[in-house]
Scaffold this active site. Structure first.
Site, short mmCIF file in Angstrom:
data_model
loop_
_atom_site.label_atom_id
_atom_site.label_comp_id
_atom_site.label_asym_id
_atom_site.label_seq_id
_atom_site.Cartn_x
_atom_site.Cartn_y
_atom_site.Cartn_z
N TYR A 152 -11.89 3.89 9.37
CA TYR A 152 -10.93 4.43 8.40
C TYR A 152 -11.66 4.93 7.16
O TYR A 152 -11.46 6.08 6.73
CB TYR A 152 -9.90 3.36 8.02
N1 LIG Z 1 -1.29 2.66 1.51
C1 LIG Z 1 -2.53 2.55 1.06
O1 LIG Z 1 -2.99 1.44 0.67
C2 LIG Z 1 -3.40 3.78 0.96
C3 LIG Z 1 -4.55 3.72 0.14
C4 LIG Z 1 -5.37 4.84 0.08
C5 LIG Z 1 -5.05 5.97 0.80
N2 LIG Z 1 -3.93 6.00 1.59
C6 LIG Z 1 -3.64 7.20 2.37
O2 LIG Z 1 -2.42 7.75 1.91
C7 LIG Z 1 -1.79 8.47 2.97
C8 LIG Z 1 -0.34 8.04 3.10
O3 LIG Z 1 -0.30 6.66 3.37
P1 LIG Z 1 0.97 5.75 3.05
O4 LIG Z 1 0.49 4.53 2.37
O5 LIG Z 1 2.03 6.55 2.43
O6 LIG Z 1 1.35 5.28 4.54
P2 LIG Z 1 2.65 5.56 5.44
O7 LIG Z 1 3.86 5.23 4.66
O8 LIG Z 1 2.38 4.86 6.72
O9 LIG Z 1 2.65 7.14 5.65
C9 LIG Z 1 1.83 7.79 6.60
C10 LIG Z 1 2.53 9.04 7.06
O10 LIG Z 1 1.66 9.73 7.96
C11 LIG Z 1 2.40 10.08 9.12
N3 LIG Z 1 1.53 10.13 10.27
C12 LIG Z 1 0.68 9.16 10.71
N4 LIG Z 1 0.09 9.54 11.83
C13 LIG Z 1 0.57 10.77 12.14
C14 LIG Z 1 0.36 11.68 13.19
N5 LIG Z 1 -0.48 11.39 14.23
N6 LIG Z 1 1.03 12.86 13.19
C15 LIG Z 1 1.90 13.16 12.19
N7 LIG Z 1 2.14 12.33 11.16
C16 LIG Z 1 1.49 11.15 11.14
C17 LIG Z 1 3.42 8.98 9.28
O11 LIG Z 1 4.49 9.43 10.10
P3 LIG Z 1 5.57 8.39 10.70
O12 LIG Z 1 6.03 7.56 9.52
O13 LIG Z 1 6.63 9.28 11.26
O14 LIG Z 1 4.86 7.56 11.69
C18 LIG Z 1 3.82 8.74 7.84
O15 LIG Z 1 4.84 9.64 7.47
C19 LIG Z 1 -2.63 8.21 4.23
O16 LIG Z 1 -3.51 9.29 4.44
C20 LIG Z 1 -3.43 6.97 3.86
O17 LIG Z 1 -4.65 6.88 4.55
C21 LIG Z 1 -3.09 4.92 1.67
#
Ligand SMILES: NC(=O)c1ccc[n+]([C@@H]2O[C@H](COP(=O)([O-])OP(=O)(O)OC[C@H]3O[C@@H](n4cnc5c(N)ncnc54)[C@H](OP(=O)(O)O)[C@@H]3O)[C@@H](O)[C@H]2O)c1
Length: 262
Positions: A152
């Protein structure tokens, strides 16, 4: 004229929080996420608060290389994009050797390969249309090798290096398109940590943890001031500044501590 934003993963977490703020600024939204029901539910809840909002969503798997061509066709049919937010992504927590190779490769496909393909597909279209912004969501794990999130963090290091270099290239060439990299610290209130099987990992409750709302606000502050990179959360910004003067063994120890289960 109404501006249009395509947000991958717009129906959940950070993408959803950012979507609401963009709606408040009058943007029209196009979403791509995996789950059709989640898209419908998130769209409905935003429409209840913003009855005039224009939101369209498509369920597609960005790990499928064909998805990008379909998204380009859709967005061009809607008059093109002013803003592309490559936000979709996921993590899988655990020692690399304990994880399925397929799960690790899917992370590479979605977090890195699809983000690159989307950027390459939409950038020339934005240039031809006279301008636009691409926001690529990396992570604070892009800065240091991260045990427990080895692949990741490596995908996010790719996002950060690629996006920062591209941003410089575009600036040097006088392109009307700008690229902004976002590095959120752990976000405590999105499904990410449950989906990553990392709910009890220290970083999600540590001093530097943030919320989706804070991340969305920091993204828009960076967007407004023309930043090329944004680290979200005041505590994380201070920690990253201090890290520049910290010896490598201390940074390694802190990273290991933050990524252990409590
Ligand atoms: N949360 C953290 O601690 C954190 C920290 C740093 C960076 N980030 C980054 O921030 C971004 C958003 O994360 P979040 O925390 O908001 O998590 P999240 O709520 O799980 O959102 C992720 C989104 O990506 C979509 N997604 C995942 N795999 C996909 C695929 N194969 N095709 C199309 N859509 C896909 C999901 O769709 P579905 O919901 O429909 O499955 C969801 O809408 C990510 O890139 C993550 O790596 C998160």
């Amino acid at each position: 004229m109404t501006q249009t934003a395509l947000i991958s993963g717009g129906s959940s977490g950070i993408g959803l929080a950012l979507s609401e703020r963009l709606l408040e600024r009058g943007f029209r939204l196009l979403w791509v996420s995996l789950d059709e029901d989640e898209i419908a539910h998130a769209r409905q809840s935003l429409l209840e608060r913003h009855p005039d909002a224009e939101i369209e969503g498509r369920a597609m798997n960005l790990a499928d290389p064909q998805s990008v061509a379909r998204l380009v066709q859709w967005a061009q049919g809607e008059g093109g994009l002013d803003l592309l937010v490559n936000n979709a992504g996921f993590g899988v927590y655990g020692p690399s050797v304990s994880l399925a190779v397929e799960a690790e490769q899917a992370m590479i496909d979605v977090n890195a390969r699809a983000l690159h393909a989307m950027t390459r597909a939409f950038l020339p279209l934005m240039e031809a249309a006279g301008g636009g912004t691409i926001i690529n969501i990396a992570s604070n794990s892009a800065f240091v090798p991260t045990p427990g999130l080895a692949v990741y963090a490596a995908t996010k290091a790719f996002v950060r290096h690629y996006s920062n270099a591209l941003s410089q290239e575009l600036e040097q060439s006088g392109s009307p398109v700008r690229v902004m990299t976002v590095c959120p610290s752990a976000v405590s209130d999105t499904p990410f940590k449950e989906r990553a099987a990392a709910k009890d990992v220290r970083t999600f409750s540590s001093f530097s943890a943030t919320t989706a709302g804070e991340v969305a606000s920091d993204i828009l502050k960076g967007y407004d001031r023309g930043a090329s990179e944004v680290i979200t959360g005041a505590a994380m910004r201070r920690a990253m500044w201090l890290m520049r003067f910290s010896p490598a063994p201390l940074v390694r120890w802190l990273t290991q501590r933050e990524t252990q289960r409590i």
